[in-house]
Structures are given as structure tokens and as C-alpha cells.
Design an enzyme around this catalytic site. Structure first.
Site, PDB file in Angstrom:
ATOM      1  CG  ASP A 141      31.610  39.412   1.391  1.00  2.96           C
ATOM      2  OD1 ASP A 141      31.089  39.640   0.280  1.00  2.96           O
ATOM      3  OD2 ASP A 141      32.521  38.565   1.548  1.00  2.96           O
ATOM      4  CE  LYS A 144      36.712  37.439   3.206  1.00  3.63           C
ATOM      5  NZ  LYS A 144      35.412  38.154   3.026  1.00  3.63           N
ATOM      6  CG  ASP A 169      30.854  35.295   1.614  1.00  6.01           C
ATOM      7  OD1 ASP A 169      31.377  35.903   0.665  1.00  6.01           O
ATOM      8  OD2 ASP A 169      30.524  34.096   1.536  1.00  6.01           O
ATOM      9  CG  ASN A 170      34.216  34.767   1.868  1.00  3.89           C
ATOM     10  OD1 ASN A 170      33.980  35.969   1.894  1.00  3.89           O
ATOM     11  ND2 ASN A 170      34.074  34.041   0.768  1.00  3.89           N
ATOM     12  CD  GLU A 199      32.830  34.264  -3.849  1.00  8.87           C
ATOM     13  OE1 GLU A 199      32.319  33.550  -2.983  1.00  8.87           O
ATOM     14  OE2 GLU A 199      33.583  35.202  -3.576  1.00  8.87           O
TER      15      GLU A 199
HETATM   16  O1  LIG Z   1      39.134  38.517   0.394  1.00  6.27           O
HETATM   17  C1  LIG Z   1      37.919  38.491   0.191  1.00  6.27           C
HETATM   18  N1  LIG Z   1      37.138  39.521   0.506  1.00  6.27           N
HETATM   19  C2  LIG Z   1      37.734  40.738   1.040  1.00  6.27           C
HETATM   20  C3  LIG Z   1      36.815  41.867   0.707  1.00  6.27           C
HETATM   21  C4  LIG Z   1      37.175  43.105   0.955  1.00  6.27           C
HETATM   22  C5  LIG Z   1      36.291  44.231   0.590  1.00  6.27           C
HETATM   23  O2  LIG Z   1      35.945  44.925   1.784  1.00  6.27           O
HETATM   24  C6  LIG Z   1      36.389  46.269   1.679  1.00  6.27           C
HETATM   25  N2  LIG Z   1      36.641  46.786   3.018  1.00  6.27           N
HETATM   26  C7  LIG Z   1      35.684  47.596   3.584  1.00  6.27           C
HETATM   27  C8  LIG Z   1      35.871  48.124   4.852  1.00  6.27           C
HETATM   28  C9  LIG Z   1      37.044  47.836   5.565  1.00  6.27           C
HETATM   29  O3  LIG Z   1      37.229  48.311   6.708  1.00  6.27           O
HETATM   30  C10 LIG Z   1      38.008  46.996   4.962  1.00  6.27           C
HETATM   31  C11 LIG Z   1      37.803  46.473   3.690  1.00  6.27           C
HETATM   32  C12 LIG Z   1      37.565  46.204   0.723  1.00  6.27           C
HETATM   33  O4  LIG Z   1      37.881  47.472   0.184  1.00  6.27           O
HETATM   34  C13 LIG Z   1      37.015  45.226  -0.309  1.00  6.27           C
HETATM   35  O5  LIG Z   1      36.087  45.853  -1.165  1.00  6.27           O
HETATM   36  C14 LIG Z   1      37.286  37.332  -0.460  1.00  6.27           C
HETATM   37  C15 LIG Z   1      38.127  36.419  -1.082  1.00  6.27           C
HETATM   38  C16 LIG Z   1      37.582  35.320  -1.727  1.00  6.27           C
HETATM   39  N3  LIG Z   1      38.473  34.384  -2.345  1.00  6.27           N
HETATM   40  O6  LIG Z   1      38.017  33.367  -2.900  1.00  6.27           O
HETATM   41  O7  LIG Z   1      39.711  34.635  -2.311  1.00  6.27           O
HETATM   42  C17 LIG Z   1      36.198  35.108  -1.781  1.00  6.27           C
HETATM   43  C18 LIG Z   1      35.356  36.023  -1.153  1.00  6.27           C
HETATM   44  O8  LIG Z   1      33.984  35.857  -1.160  1.00  6.27           O
HETATM   45  C19 LIG Z   1      35.885  37.130  -0.484  1.00  6.27           C
HETATM   46  O9  LIG Z   1      35.015  37.981   0.142  1.00  6.27           O
HETATM   47 MG   LIG Z   2      33.064  37.110   0.266  1.00 13.38          MG
END
Ligand SMILES: O=C(NC/C=C/[C@H]1O[C@@H](n2ccc(=O)cc2)[C@H](O)[C@@H]1O)c1cc([N+](=O)[O-])cc(O)c1O
Ligand SMILES: [Mg+2]
Length: 214
Positions: A141, A144, A169-170, A199
Site C-alpha cells: 500500500d 504504486k 491495495d489500489n 476508500e
Molecule cells: O498514493 C497512495 N498511496 C501511497 C502511499 C504511500 C505511503 O507509503 C510510504 N512509503 C513507504 C516505504 C517506501 O519505500 C515508500 C513509501 C509513504 O511514505 C506513504 O506513507 C494512495 C492514493 C490513493 N488515492 O486515492 O489517491 C488511495 C490510496 O489508497 C493510496 O494508497
Molecule cells: Mg492505499
């Protein structure tokens, strides 16, 4: 100074949830996101699918990629058997700080290890740093465009065993097309799509469950 959304989410937990009661923490975050501010937690609808997969797998070692505020971390950990553990990777130190407090409010610190830094650096260190052999369940999660490279890294580092489950997820929104193509066409995975909604919205999204065949 202006607070951040994760800080406001944490305050909603501390105000509305009961200490030591993970389900009330999950409820407080979902109410906050429905009534006050949308946030990128897996949410209650997809969360029920996550719960059913966790309960079915009954994992002893879990890896979560992307902690954010700890919503899914708490959801998963609340369903784990006594000695089971979840390692959750978080890149953003501010998010990690909030997540640790959400996890503490739920009383789940003993089952959860929040590790700060990029997944690409930490995955190769899992065995030596945390004594992990293989993961029974991986919840993806995070960014992406990291789902596919990190899945290949997990394979190459021998962190998956026959029967390990990847739950992503997603896969529709925002979408992970290269990952989806890989797990659905690779002979090394048996994949299944669980249709749901993004969500707190009516937009389509879903979770992809993939069994590693070894
Ligand atoms: O972009 C999305 N998620 C990116 C999540 C990123 C998370 O993962 C961490 N991370 C941890 C370790 C790493 O190596 C890199 C990042 C980042 O610091 C952040 O906390 C997203 C977007 C939507 N949306 O509707 O736009 C809906 C969703 O459910 C989503 O998950
Ligand atoms: Mg997500």
C-alpha cells in the site's frame, strides 16, 4: 503553526477512541475520514476484505509496505495470533511518528515494528536485521510504482515461500498496471481480484490477492 492532516487524524483517535481498543481506533479514523477529511487509509470497505484475508491466512510474519498513519497496521495486528508480528515500512518520518502514536493508542506496540526508510533498501536487510525467514503475508500500500520492483526484490531475496500471500491495495485507483500485469500473467502466482471502492468514495477500486507458487 498549522497542523498536518496526520496530526489531526491522530487527535481524532485520541479524542474518540478507547485506549487499548484497536477496533475503536479503526472506527475513529474511518469516522474522521468520512465526516472531516479524506485520507489514504485502506478504509472500512476494503478493510473488511483485508480482515477476511488476514483471518484466512492466519499469518505469523507479516510485511506491510506503506504505514502512513497506521490504520491498516492496526487492522491487521488486531487479528494476529499471539506470537505473530508485523513489520511495517514507512519512508516519511513525520508519518512514522504519527503511526507509532496511533499504534500505541491501540495498545499493539508489541506486535508491530515500524521501520523507517525506503523499501528498496530495507527488503534486502530483512533476514539479517529482523531474523525474518519468509513472510506469510505482504500488504502492499505504498508508492504504486514500487509494487512491482519490490515484489521482484522479495522474490530475489528469498523472502517468499510457496503459499505466501501478496495483498495489494489500489490496483484500480490510483492503479498499479505493471504490477497487475505481472502477478496475473506470471506462472509463479495465482491471482484473484476483489472488487470494491476507493476508500470513503463511490469510485471503483479493489484489492488483488496473489499466492506465490514457489
Ligand atoms: O498514493 C497512495 N498511496 C501511497 C502511499 C504511500 C505511503 O507509503 C510510504 N512509503 C513507504 C516505504 C517506501 O519505500 C515508500 C513509501 C509513504 O511514505 C506513504 O506513507 C494512495 C492514493 C490513493 N488515492 O486515492 O489517491 C488511495 C490510496 O489508497 C493510496 O494508497
Ligand atoms: Mg492505499
Amino acid at each position: 503553526t498549522q497542523s498536518t492532516r496526520p496530526q489531526r487524524l491522530l487527535h481524532a483517535v485520541q479524542k474518540n477512541a478507547t485506549r487499548g481498543d484497536p477496533r475503536s481506533v479503526v472506527k475513529a479514523i474511518d469516522n474522521f475520514c468520512r465526516q472531516k477529511e479524506w485520507a489514504m487509509n485502506v478504509g472500512d470497505e476494503k478493510g473488511c476484505i483485508l480482515d477476511s484475508v488476514v483471518s484466512e491466512v492466519n499469518p505469523v510474519t507479516v510485511l506491510e509496505l506503506g504505514t502512513y498513519c497506521g490504520y491498516s497496521t492496526v487492522r491487521i495486528a488486531s487479528l494476529l495470533p499471539p506470537r505473530a508480528k508485523i513489520i511495517t515500512l514507512e519512508f516519511n518520518p513525520d508519518y512514522a511518528k504519527i503511526a507509532r502514536q496511533v499504534i500505541a493508542w491501540a495498545g499493539l506496540e508489541d506486535k508491530i515494528q515500524v521501520v523507517e526508510g525506503p523499501s528498496g533498501e530495507w527488503i534486502p536487510k530483512m533476514k539479517e536485521q529482523f531474523g525474518v525467514k519468509t513472510f506469510d503475508l505482504v500488504f502492499l500500500d505504498h508508492w504504486k510504482d514500487r509494487y512491482l520492483p519490490d515484489t521482484k526484490l522479495l522474490e530475489d531475496c528469498g523472502l517468499l515461500r510457496k503459499g505466501s500471500i501478496l495483498l495489494a491495495d489500489n490496483v484500480i485507483c490510483p492503479g498499479t498496471p505493471d504490477y497487475l500485469e505481472y502477478v496475473r500473467n506470471s506462472p509463479r502466482y495465482k491471482s484473484q481480484y476483489f472488487k470494491s471502492h476507493l476508500e470513503y468514495t463511490k469510485a471503483e477500486d479493489g484489492l488483488e490477492k496473489s499466492v506465490f507458487l514457489g
